[in-house]
Design a protein around this motif. Sequence first.
Motif, short mmCIF file in Angstrom:
data_model
loop_
_atom_site.label_atom_id
_atom_site.label_comp_id
_atom_site.label_asym_id
_atom_site.label_seq_id
_atom_site.Cartn_x
_atom_site.Cartn_y
_atom_site.Cartn_z
N HIS A 157 0.85 -1.19 0.00
CA HIS A 157 0.00 0.00 0.00
C HIS A 157 0.89 1.24 0.00
CE1 HIS A 157 -2.93 2.98 1.36
NE2 HIS A 157 -3.88 2.11 1.07
N PRO A 158 0.61 2.24 -0.86
CA PRO A 158 1.49 3.43 -0.93
C PRO A 158 1.69 4.11 0.42
CG PRO A 158 -0.07 3.42 -2.75
CD PRO A 158 -0.49 2.31 -1.86
N ALA A 159 0.61 4.22 1.21
CA ALA A 159 0.75 4.87 2.52
C ALA A 159 1.64 4.05 3.44
CB ALA A 159 -0.63 5.06 3.16
N VAL A 160 1.53 2.74 3.35
CA VAL A 160 2.36 1.87 4.19
C VAL A 160 3.82 1.96 3.76
CG1 VAL A 160 2.84 -0.53 4.82
CG2 VAL A 160 0.48 0.29 4.75
N GLY A 161 4.07 1.92 2.44
CA GLY A 161 5.44 2.01 1.95
C GLY A 161 6.11 3.30 2.37
N GLY A 162 5.39 4.43 2.26
CA GLY A 162 5.97 5.71 2.69
C GLY A 162 6.19 5.75 4.19
N ALA A 163 5.23 5.23 4.95
CA ALA A 163 5.35 5.25 6.41
C ALA A 163 6.52 4.40 6.90
CB ALA A 163 4.04 4.78 7.04
N VAL A 164 6.76 3.27 6.25
CA VAL A 164 7.88 2.41 6.64
C VAL A 164 9.19 3.18 6.53
CG1 VAL A 164 9.24 0.40 5.94
CG2 VAL A 164 6.77 0.20 6.18
N ARG A 165 9.38 3.90 5.43
CA ARG A 165 10.61 4.65 5.24
C ARG A 165 10.73 5.81 6.24
NH1 ARG A 165 10.35 5.53 -1.15
NH2 ARG A 165 8.13 5.36 -0.71
N PRO A 198 -2.78 0.84 6.24
CA PRO A 198 -2.08 1.04 7.51
C PRO A 198 -2.76 0.43 8.72
CG PRO A 198 -2.14 3.08 6.23
CD PRO A 198 -3.04 2.11 5.53
N PHE A 199 -4.08 0.28 8.67
CA PHE A 199 -4.81 -0.24 9.82
C PHE A 199 -5.35 -1.65 9.60
CE2 PHE A 199 -5.16 4.41 9.82
CZ PHE A 199 -4.56 4.69 11.05
N ALA A 200 -4.87 -2.31 8.55
CA ALA A 200 -5.28 -3.69 8.29
C ALA A 200 -4.41 -4.64 9.10
CB ALA A 200 -5.18 -4.00 6.79
N VAL A 201 -4.59 -4.60 10.42
CA VAL A 201 -3.76 -5.38 11.34
C VAL A 201 -4.68 -6.24 12.20
CG1 VAL A 201 -2.10 -5.28 13.24
CG2 VAL A 201 -2.00 -3.58 11.40
N THR A 202 -4.43 -7.53 12.22
CA THR A 202 -5.18 -8.46 13.06
C THR A 202 -4.27 -9.00 14.16
OG1 THR A 202 -4.62 -10.38 11.69
CG2 THR A 202 -6.61 -9.12 11.09
N GLY A 203 -4.89 -9.53 15.21
CA GLY A 203 -4.12 -10.06 16.32
C GLY A 203 -3.23 -11.21 15.92
N SER A 204 -3.75 -12.11 15.09
CA SER A 204 -2.95 -13.27 14.67
C SER A 204 -1.77 -12.84 13.80
CB SER A 204 -3.82 -14.27 13.92
OG SER A 204 -4.38 -13.67 12.75
N ALA A 205 -2.02 -11.89 12.90
CA ALA A 205 -0.93 -11.41 12.03
C ALA A 205 0.13 -10.69 12.86
CB ALA A 205 -1.49 -10.49 10.95
N LEU A 206 -0.31 -9.91 13.85
CA LEU A 206 0.65 -9.22 14.72
C LEU A 206 1.45 -10.23 15.53
CD1 LEU A 206 1.60 -6.40 15.52
CD2 LEU A 206 -0.12 -6.41 17.34
N GLY A 207 0.79 -11.31 15.96
CA GLY A 207 1.51 -12.37 16.67
C GLY A 207 2.56 -13.03 15.80
N ASP A 208 2.23 -13.22 14.51
CA ASP A 208 3.21 -13.80 13.59
C ASP A 208 4.44 -12.91 13.46
OD1 ASP A 208 1.57 -15.97 13.16
OD2 ASP A 208 0.67 -15.15 11.34
#
Length: 611
Positions: free
Chosen positions: A145-153, A217-227
Motif C-alpha cells: 500500500h502506498p501509505a504503508v510504503g511511505g510510512a515504513v521509510r 495502515p490499519f489492516a492489522v489483526t491479532g494473529s498477524a501481529l503475533g506472527d
Amino acid sequence: MIAANRRWLARAGASLGLLLAALALLLGPALPASAHAVLVSSSPAADAVLSGAPAEVVLTFSEAVREVPDKIRILGPDGAQVNRGDPTFNGAVVTIPIDPSGARGTYLVSYRVISADSHPVAGAYTYSVGAPSTPPSDSTADEVHPAVGGAVRVFKYLGYAGLLLLIGPVLVLSLLWPRRLPRRGPSRLIWAGIGLIVLSTVGAIWLQVPYTTGGGPFAVTGSALGDVLGSTFGAAHLVRLGILAAAAILVGPLIAGRAGRSDQILLTVLGLAGLGTWPIAGHAAASPVPAVSVVVDTVHLAGMAVWLGGLVMLGGFLLRQANDRELDAILPVWSRWATLAVSALLLAGVVQALIEVSTPSALVSTTYGQLIIAKVVLFALVIAVAAYSRQLVRRRILADQPVEEELAEEEPTEDGLTGDEAAEEEVAEENGTEDGDEGTGEAGDEAVTPDSSTEPVRPVRSARRIRRAVWAELAITAIVLALSAVLVQTPPARTADTYGDAGGPGYYSTTLTSSIYSLQVEVDPAQQGSNSVHLYAYTPDNKPLPVAEWRATAALPDRGIEPIAIPLLPLTDNHATGEISLPSPGNWLLTFTVRLTDIDQATVTSTVPIT
C-alpha cells in the motif's frame, strides 16, 4: 546584524537539508513488489505449455522465504482456485499442491511471501495446459500500500534520527560537558532521541503486518501481529524496546551528573546491543556472511550516531554557550573523536558495500548500486566540510599558543594528568559549579566576545565559522540519512544483479519426455557466460518423480566443443539445479541422464540457443 544573518543562513541550510531529506523519503524509489528475495525458477516455468496438468507448482527463490497466510493462489482458465491444501515451505523452495484434473488452458500463479530480511516478495506468472487461452486475472492480487510504503521509510528515518540524538549527546554529556553549563538542553535531546526510537520501533512492528500482507495502515489483526512478533524481525524490535527501557533508567543519573563509571560502562554495552538490533532485522540477516554483516552494520550505525550526534551538540550548544577556554579544551578532543567515528563509518561502509553490491556492474546497473554512489558522493562532500572544520580548530589553537601549550603539555600536572587527560579534566571543571547547577544560562556569541581593548576577536570569529561548518555537515548528512532509509528498503545489488533477469527474454524452458519420465528443463539467462540450469522430473501423468541420480552435459559440436559436465545439486526428490559457464554463443546440445532405480534410467537431449 551580520552575525544574526549568518546564523539565520546556517539554520536555513540545515532546514533545507531536512526538507530535502523528507522529499527523498517520499519521492525516492518506490518499494518494489518483489523485494529482496527473487523468484529464481518455477515448475511449470513461466509461459510453458504442458501436455497435461501438473500435480504441483514449485517456486524456487534466491533465499529462504516465509509464508503469508492465504497469499499463494493458482487460478484455472475459468478463474477458479485450483491449489489444494497448504503450500510447503522448505527454505527457498515452495511447493503448492494443485488439482491434476484441471481444464485445458492458461493458469495464473500468484504468490506473496516474506524474504529472509523481512521484506515482502510478490509476483505472478502464467503457464498453459494443452494450449494457451485468455489468462485469468487475480482481483485480490495486492502490492505494498502506498501509505504503508511511505510510512515504513519515514519510521526508519525517525529511528536513525533518534539514534544520533541519543548516542551523541550521551557521549558528549558524559565526557566533554563543562560543569558550569546547564544540562536542560542536552537532556531534552536525549529524551527526544529515546522517544523517536520507541516511536520508530513500535511503528515498524505495527506496519510490518500490512507491509507483508499488502493491506492498508490499519489492516492489522491479532494473529498477524503475533506472527510478526514471533519472527526474527519482531524479536529484534522487542529486544530493542527492552534495551531502551533499561537505558532510560541509567540516563537519569547521567543527565544529573551523578553517573558513575559502572553506569557509563553499562550504557555502552546496552548501546552496542541495541545498535545490533538494526542489522539483525534487515539486510544483514540474509547476507552471504550474516555474522560479518551484523558486526559491520553495527559499527556503521555507531560511527554515524557518534559523529552526527556530536555535531548536534557542538552546533546546538557548545559553540554557543562555552567560553573560549572551554572550547580550546573541547574542540581538539572532539576533533579526534570525529576522526575516529568517520574512519569507522567509512571502513564499515566499504565492507558493507562489497558484501551487498558484489560486482562492479551491479554498482551502476541496479537501483541499490546507484543509491550507494549517491551516498558516497554526498559523504565525500561531508568529509570535505569536516576537514574544513578540523582545519578551523587547528588554526584556532595555533592562534592561541599559550592555551595550546598548556593543553599539549605532556608532563604530569599537579593533579597527575597529562596531555589529553588534562584537556578533558579542564572541560569537566572549568568555572566549576556543582553537579546539577544550572549555571548562568545560554551565552551566545556576545557573551564570549572579549573586550576589544584587551583581546583579539579571533575566538568569536573562529567559533562562528566552526558553527557554520557544523550546520553544513548536518544539512548534508540529513540527506545521507534519508538515502539510507530508502537504501534499506531496496533489493541488494547482489540479488538484483544475479537474478534480475530471471525469466526474462533470454530465459529458455522446455519439457523433454522419455518412456519412463518427463523432464522440465530451464536455462537462465540462456546467454553466453554463467547460466543456471534447473531440472524437474515428473511421471508420464505429471506427478513428481523421485530421482536417484542426475547427470548432465553441455556441448557445442558446431565449434568443436566437447561435452562439459554440469555439476548438479539435488534440491528436492524431483528437483536439481546446477551452474555452468557457456563460453560461446550458438546452439548448445544439452544431454540429461536421469536414473530412477538401479536399472531404470533414460537419457534425453535438447538443443538450447545461447545468445
